[in-house]
Motif scaffolding. Structure first.
Motif, PDB file in Angstrom:
ATOM      1  N   ARG A   1      12.245   6.446   9.120  1.00 55.53           N
ATOM      2  CA  ARG A   1      11.310   7.033   8.147  1.00 55.53           C
ATOM      3  C   ARG A   1      11.410   8.552   8.206  1.00 55.53           C
ATOM      4  NH1 ARG A   1       6.087   8.851   8.570  1.00 55.53           N
ATOM      5  NH2 ARG A   1       6.024   8.145  10.750  1.00 55.53           N
TER       6      ARG A   1
ATOM      7  N   ARG B   1       4.082   1.148   7.027  1.00 56.71           N
ATOM      8  CA  ARG B   1       4.933   2.247   6.552  1.00 56.71           C
ATOM      9  C   ARG B   1       5.028   3.394   7.557  1.00 56.71           C
ATOM     10  NH1 ARG B   1       4.110   3.240   0.100  1.00 56.71           N
ATOM     11  NH2 ARG B   1       4.119   1.076  -0.580  1.00 56.71           N
TER      12      ARG B   1
ATOM     13  N   GLU C   1       5.976  -6.382   3.912  1.00 56.11           N
ATOM     14  CA  GLU C   1       6.009  -5.809   2.574  1.00 56.11           C
ATOM     15  C   GLU C   1       7.422  -5.978   2.028  1.00 56.11           C
ATOM     16  OE1 GLU C   1       4.506  -1.877   2.008  1.00 56.11           O
ATOM     17  OE2 GLU C   1       2.930  -2.090   3.522  1.00 56.11           O
TER      18      GLU C   1
ATOM     19  N   LEU D   1       7.173   6.823   0.237  1.00 52.36           N
ATOM     20  CA  LEU D   1       7.974   6.261   1.329  1.00 52.36           C
ATOM     21  C   LEU D   1       9.409   6.739   1.159  1.00 52.36           C
ATOM     22  CD1 LEU D   1       8.266   4.320   3.769  1.00 52.36           C
ATOM     23  CD2 LEU D   1       8.780   2.497   2.124  1.00 52.36           C
TER      24      LEU D   1
ATOM     25  N   HIS E   1       6.421  -4.138  -5.911  1.00 51.77           N
ATOM     26  CA  HIS E   1       6.008  -3.969  -4.511  1.00 51.77           C
ATOM     27  C   HIS E   1       5.016  -5.073  -4.155  1.00 51.77           C
ATOM     28  CE1 HIS E   1       3.506  -1.556  -1.375  1.00 51.77           C
ATOM     29  NE2 HIS E   1       4.426  -2.308  -0.785  1.00 51.77           N
TER      30      HIS E   1
END
Length: 253
Positions: free
Chosen positions: A177, A158, A230, A117, A222
């Motif tokens: 992202r 994500r 998350e 990520l 995490h």
């Protein structure tokens, strides 16, 4: 004869002790009526344990009861337990040029230059440094709405391309992202031997590093709460109560 009988009576016991009297036969123990049905003198004639037969009868009755319940269609209530959040440890790196903005990188393997990520945040690097110096508690929240774009509510969290960014409750722009560029890969390759640390990578260290890069690298916990939440929580080294920093990914519906 009387004298001889007298001698036999007193002298013979000195050489041959008298024979012992036979021991009386042991008295037969009486068995109470409550145990008489379960104990037998002859093991060849022992009968099966009545307690086991009772258990067998009870088990057959339970089977019959279960069949009757199934026939009537009655079911017992089932308690639904919510799933527990999953937790893993990852390597997180916050970095950015001195006169640029902040990036957040997540890796499962420090030797890999391909992050799992990579987020580009609109927070200036100097502003985040000041925020961390003034407060030991830093919370960065990235939020998105499932209704803002079609398909945004069903994609993995994500995979969301753009987020609304807040730091300690103040909105500070957006987060995007990104895919790792050559400059990002060069920087991660420079820090392959490091798991925890902070500092500055001077310009010219790698072929793609054109200016100084400030970084803070550490282990993060995490936590996956659900498909729409998350979080990453900075883990300080033992006996070092330092900075508390967390980054949250939240999708509202």
């Amino acid at each position: 004869m009387t004298k001889i009988d007298t001698l036999r009576r007193f002298i013979l016991p000195c050489f041959a002790p008298p024979l012992a009297a036979p021991a009386p036969a042991p008295a037969k123990k009486r068995i109470s009526t409550s145990l008489r049905d379960y104990i037998y003198d002859d093991p060849k004639i022992q009968e099966p344990n009545l307690l086991d037969l009772g258990r067998l009868r009870k088990g057959s009755e339970d089977v019959e009861d279960d069949g009757s319940d199934a026939a009537t269609g009655s079911t017992s209530p089932v308690t639904v337990v919510p799933p527990r959040p999953s937790k893993t440890m990852v390597i997180g790196t916050i970095f950015g040029p001195r006169r640029g903005h902040v990036w957040f990188c997540v890796q499962h393997d420090r030797l890999s230059t391909k992050p799992s990520l990579l987020l580009e945040l609109s927070i200036p690097t100097q502003q985040l440094v000041k925020e961390m110096q003034s407060s030991e508690l830093v919370r960065i929240a990235l939020e998105c709405s499932a209704d803002s774009e079609p398909g945004l509510g069903s994609c993995p969290l994500r995979s969301v391309p753009v987020w609304t960014l807040s730091c300690n409750g103040r909105k500070l722009g957006f987060a995007t992202r990104r895919k790792a560029s050559e400059q990002n890969r060069s920087m991660l390759k420079t820090m392959q031997s490091m798991t925890v640390g902070a500092g500055v990578i001077p310009s010219g260290t790698g072929s793609a590093l054109s200016e100084e890069i400030m970084y803070m690298r550490a282990n993060y916990e995490h936590v996956v709460g659900s498909a729409d939440s998350e979080s990453f929580h900075l883990i300080n080294p033992d006996e070092c109560p330092g900075q508390e920093l967390s980054l949250f990914l939240l999708r509202t519906r």
